[in-house]
Design an enzyme around this catalytic site. Structure first.
Site, PDB file in Angstrom:
ATOM      1  N   TRP A   1     -29.787  -5.076 -32.626  1.00 45.22           N
ATOM      2  CA  TRP A   1     -29.743  -5.062 -31.160  1.00 45.22           C
ATOM      3  C   TRP A   1     -28.361  -5.438 -30.642  1.00 45.22           C
ATOM      4  CZ3 TRP A   1     -33.527  -7.116 -34.237  1.00 45.22           C
ATOM      5  CH2 TRP A   1     -34.791  -6.500 -34.186  1.00 45.22           C
ATOM      6  N   ASP A   2     -27.381  -5.573 -31.530  1.00 45.11           N
ATOM      7  CA  ASP A   2     -26.031  -5.973 -31.158  1.00 45.11           C
ATOM      8  C   ASP A   2     -26.023  -7.369 -30.539  1.00 45.11           C
ATOM      9  OD1 ASP A   2     -23.318  -5.877 -30.864  1.00 45.11           O
ATOM     10  OD2 ASP A   2     -23.289  -4.435 -29.230  1.00 45.11           O
ATOM     11  N   TYR A   3     -26.754  -8.292 -31.147  1.00 43.68           N
ATOM     12  CA  TYR A   3     -26.805  -9.673 -30.701  1.00 43.68           C
ATOM     13  C   TYR A   3     -25.831 -10.544 -31.487  1.00 43.68           C
ATOM     14  CZ  TYR A   3     -31.003  -8.658 -27.929  1.00 43.68           C
ATOM     15  OH  TYR A   3     -31.893  -8.164 -26.997  1.00 43.68           O
TER      16      TYR A   3
ATOM     17  N   LYS B   1     -26.052 -13.932 -26.968  1.00 44.30           N
ATOM     18  CA  LYS B   1     -26.347 -12.832 -26.050  1.00 44.30           C
ATOM     19  C   LYS B   1     -27.822 -12.810 -25.660  1.00 44.30           C
ATOM     20  CE  LYS B   1     -22.843  -9.463 -27.574  1.00 44.30           C
ATOM     21  NZ  LYS B   1     -22.680  -8.092 -28.126  1.00 44.30           N
TER      22      LYS B   1
END
Length: 808
Positions: free
Chosen positions: A476-478, A505
């Site tokens: 999730w691009d965290y 994030k």
């Protein structure tokens, strides 16, 4: 003109007005009915279809001058009011979206009602209609005034207690690191500027660098302050030494960065500073005298460049230090293997950890499986030689790769600044996820072990000590976007616990013991969806920091969709219902889905500030909804070819080469470009670390330089906007902040969250302010770099210093 002619003319004008108002009402009703039917098909709210039909009929009757149209609209408005209160409660902005436009139309209908057929000459009807118009007008005026009030999600209660044992004199005098000190707490012990006198602050001087941030470049620099000199860097990695009191240039260094190497994402968040130790005095007169360190380059400034160099400069002159590397610089490309221009960039700048210079790097999101390594390297600050490298693909090996070899590619990177504990001798890395970001079917166990984690290393040797993971198998691009902050937090029995505080994030704040990596504030694993794409290995649970407040929007709902009017609110409701959403950690899909919180994050690289006087944690966040969609490889390749992209980019469709998919990401907004979730879109929060609860939380920033369809409203409505850059708390009880979408430096009361002063900036800023006291003049300064905000078009090259007038 006869009385009859006047009455006929008045009736004709009233008839035309009724037709116009009726047509507006009918058109709005037709739209709401059509959109409401579409929403119902998606399983959405029942309100819009019947309300639209009632308004449509009301409008048609008004066009025909039938007074029943006014009564029918009145019924519709009352039903809408009841529905709005049931769905949104007494919250101002959700009610404004539902009722504002309808109240305006209601006012117009009230004004034309006396002229409708059957009402002519009836004084009671005229008095009632005009009276209702006055009431609605006053309500609209009151609502407009209410729009200029900040949104308080949590109001301050009792005055905060003073922290036990804090003494401002214990803090260092200089701002020597990105977060001021090696612990990254962004707190200034200077108390000359107070809540009582901050209103007297004026611009002391303005410096222009000549480096404007266009395209993918952004000015995100917080300068260093060493004695009476400020050291600033620009997006093009130019370095300026500036006299702190006069604002005059002391020296300038231009590394002549190759513009073709990093065509996007140019920024320089920080520099590093080091004083080379002087040789020890001989133990006796007969002992050999150590060679004296030359005066040149005893005090050094380090910078990293977009074309992959680590450069050491003499802090006094700006000249490269000849004994460092090759004539003052060492290559960061060494050992990295093949490098596509722009895929690797040390944007956060170097960080000093004792006698080691640490260098991480930003890896361009979602480009390929085989992107450059996320290895973190430490260099000797005198010679520039590699001291160690942390490369997860070579566990236990800290030397650079041999001939023909390279650091392990595609591994989690550290693009935010590390922090350092000199007592424990540990450095703390905030890591990202493996590349590419949104699909992890090809990732190794070594990548999954440390993605989106805090990793503690021995600062001298690079040996790994512990790992704490904030997101498992992150697709999730965290990645961790900000430096870990080291602070001794209050314990339950009055003791102080050496903690590490990490924002994410996701809106989770993790508080862990920095000695062991074990949670101080409770963390629980909660079940999450696992219906991922073929080849994925999604984790069945994810960690939640339940012992600390969550700083974000909650779970999204259709009722939480927003718009300026019911028109764009309905658009947003339909858009929401069309998207796949299963709550947190909705798995990536080949259908449009909602990754929430968004990959842009809630908290980002600006980090947090610790108010040591009150044990308060100060954090700003942003609240935006995004959507994403994985594109099967043939579709992705075709779309990329059609897009005509000639350089790599993180926006729009991106390739994720080496996987079965590309990905497309976009904001979720109405046709007016307005975010689709309820305000605020950005907040500032104070968390009491004694109770671990929110002390106050409010909207941050106005729409003055923004607005629908990209037009500036010029209205300072504090609806709260996405923000970048971090806050700085001071010992006098102030918070300084510049990273809002509007163009201001703000001072807020740390105890209450009230804004007590602001000063306009020529352009937006997204950097953390520098707050210090000049050792020469004794003045306290607040220094801001303003190059333009990400969401606004205006660009500049300003470094501006503020101070109180007169002598301190």
């Amino acid at each position: 003109m006869s009385v009859e002619s006047k009455e006929h003319k008045r009736y004709g004008a009233g008839r035309i007005a009724a037709i116009v108002v009726g047509a507006i009402t009918a058109l709005l009703g037709a739209y709401l009915a059509y959109g409401g039917l579409e929403l119902l098909k998606l399983g959405g709210s029942f309100y819009y279809l019947p309300a639209g039909l009632l308004m449509l009929v009301s409008g048609i009757l008004l066009i025909r001058s039938d007074r029943r149209g006014a009564w029918l609209y009145g019924l519709t408005f009352v039903l809408t009011l009841l529905w709005s209160l049931w769905e949104a409660g007494l919250h101002f902005w959700p009610l404004a979206a539902r009722l504002g436009l309808l109240a305006v139309i209601g006012l117009l209908i009230a004004l034309v009602t006396p002229g409708l057929r059957g009402n002519a000459g009836q004084a009671p009807v005229r008095r009632a209609s005009y009276g209702l118009a006055v009431v609605l007008g006053l309500c609209l005026i009151g609502a407009f005034a209410g729009a200029f009030q900040p949104i308080w999600l949590v109001k301050a209660g009792e005055a905060p207690a003073i922290a036990q044992g804090y003494k401002p004199g214990d803090d260092g005098a200089n701002w020597t690191n990105y977060g001021r000190t090696t612990d990254g707490n962004q707190f200034s012990p200077i108390d000359q500027i107070t809540p009582q006198n901050v209103g007297d602050m004026k611009v002391a001087w303005t410096f222009r660098t000549g480096d404007f941030a266009y395209g993918g470049a952004e000015n995100q620099n917080t300068p260093l302050q060493i004695g009476k000199v400020i050291y600033a860097c620009t997006p093009a990695n130019k370095v300026f030494a500036i006299d702190a009191d006069s604002g005059k240039q002391v020296w300038k260094y231009d590394p002549q960065v190759n513009p073709g190497y990093s065509p996007t994402w140019l920024r320089c968040r920080s520099l590093a500073y080091y004083e080379v130790p002087k040789p020890a005095a001989p133990a006796s007169a007969d002992a050999p005298v150590a060679s004296a360190q030359p005066a040149a380059c005893q005090r050094r400034i380090y910078l990293t460049t977009a074309d992959l160099r680590l450069i050491a400069l003499d802090a006094a002159t700006g000249e490269p230090c000849a004994d460092f590397g090759d004539k003052g610089q060492t290559s960061l490309a060494k050992g990295m293997g093949e490098l596509v221009p722009g895929f690797y960039n040390p944007t956060a700048g170097p960080v000093m950890a004792g006698d080691r210079i640490l260098v991480g790097g930003w890896i361009m999101d979602n480009q390929a499986v085989d992107e450059p390594s996320g290895a973190v390297r430490a260099f000797d600050p005198v010679t520039g030689k590699l001291a160690w490298a942390w490369d997860i693909g070579r566990p236990g090996v800290t030397t650079e790769p041999g001939p023909g070899e390279h650091y392990t590619r595609g591994t989690p990177n550290t693009w935010a600044a590390p922090t350092y504990d000199p007592q424990l001798g540990l450095v703390y890395l905030p890591t990202g996820n493996g590349t590419p970001d949104m699909y992890g079917g090809q990732r190794t166990a070594a990548i999954n072990r440390v993605n989106s984690s805090i990793v503690a290393l021995d600062a001298k040797t690079g040996a790994e000590r512990w790992v704490f993971q904030t997101t498992h198998h992150d697709v999730w691009d965290y990645d961790l976007p900000s430096k870990p902050v080291l602070y001794d937090v209050p314990g339950p029995n009055g003791e102080r616990i050496p903690a590490l505080i990490q924002t994410t994030k996701r809106g989770e704040i993790f508080m862990i013991d920095r000695r062991t990596g074990k949670a101080i504030a409770d963390v629980v694993e909660k079940p999450v969806p696992t219906d991922g794409l073929p080849g994925e290995k999604l984790s069945p649970t994810q960690p939640y920091s339940v012992g600390m407040p969550q700083i974000r929007q909650g779970v999204l709902t259709e009722a939480g969709m927003w718009g300026i009017t019911p028109i764009d609110q309905l658009m947003c409701r339909i858009a929401f219902k069309e998207l796949k959403y299963e709550g947190d950690f909705t798995p990536p899909s080949t259908s449009w889905y909602i990754p929430h919180p968004s990959p842009f994050g809630t908290m980002n690289w600006g980090g947090i500030s610790i108010d040591k006087v009150h044990d308060y944690l100060i954090v700003n966040d942003m609240r935006i909804m995004m959507k994403a969609k994985l594109l099967p490889r043939p579709e992705a390749d075709k779309a990329l070819m059609a897009s005509g992209k000639t350089t790599p980019s993180v926006a729009g469709i991106v390739p994720m080469a080496g996987t079965p998919y590309g990905v497309n990401r976009a904001m979720v907004t109405s046709a007016l470009g307005v975010p689709c979730t309820d305000p605020p879109f950005g907040t500032m929060t104070a968390i009491d670390l004694k109770t671990r609860k929110i002390a106050w939380q409010r909207s941050l920033g106005t729409v003055e330089q923004l607005g629908p369809l990209g037009m500036k409203t010029h209205l300072p409505i504090p609806i709260g906007m996405p923000s970048l850059g971090g806050p700085v708390a001071t010992a006098s009880g102030l918070i300084f902040y510049t990273g809002t979408a509007d163009y201001y430096l703000r001072a807020m009361d740390v105890a209450t969250g009230q804004e007590i002063w602001k000063s306009p900036l020529p352009v937006g800023a997204q950097s953390t302010p520098l707050v210090f006291k000049s050792p020469e003049s004794g003045k306290q300064y607040v220094v801001v770099t303003a190059g333009g905000g990400r969401t606004a078009p205006d660009r500049g090259d300003y470094i501006i210093a503020y101070a109180l007038p007169g002598k301190p």
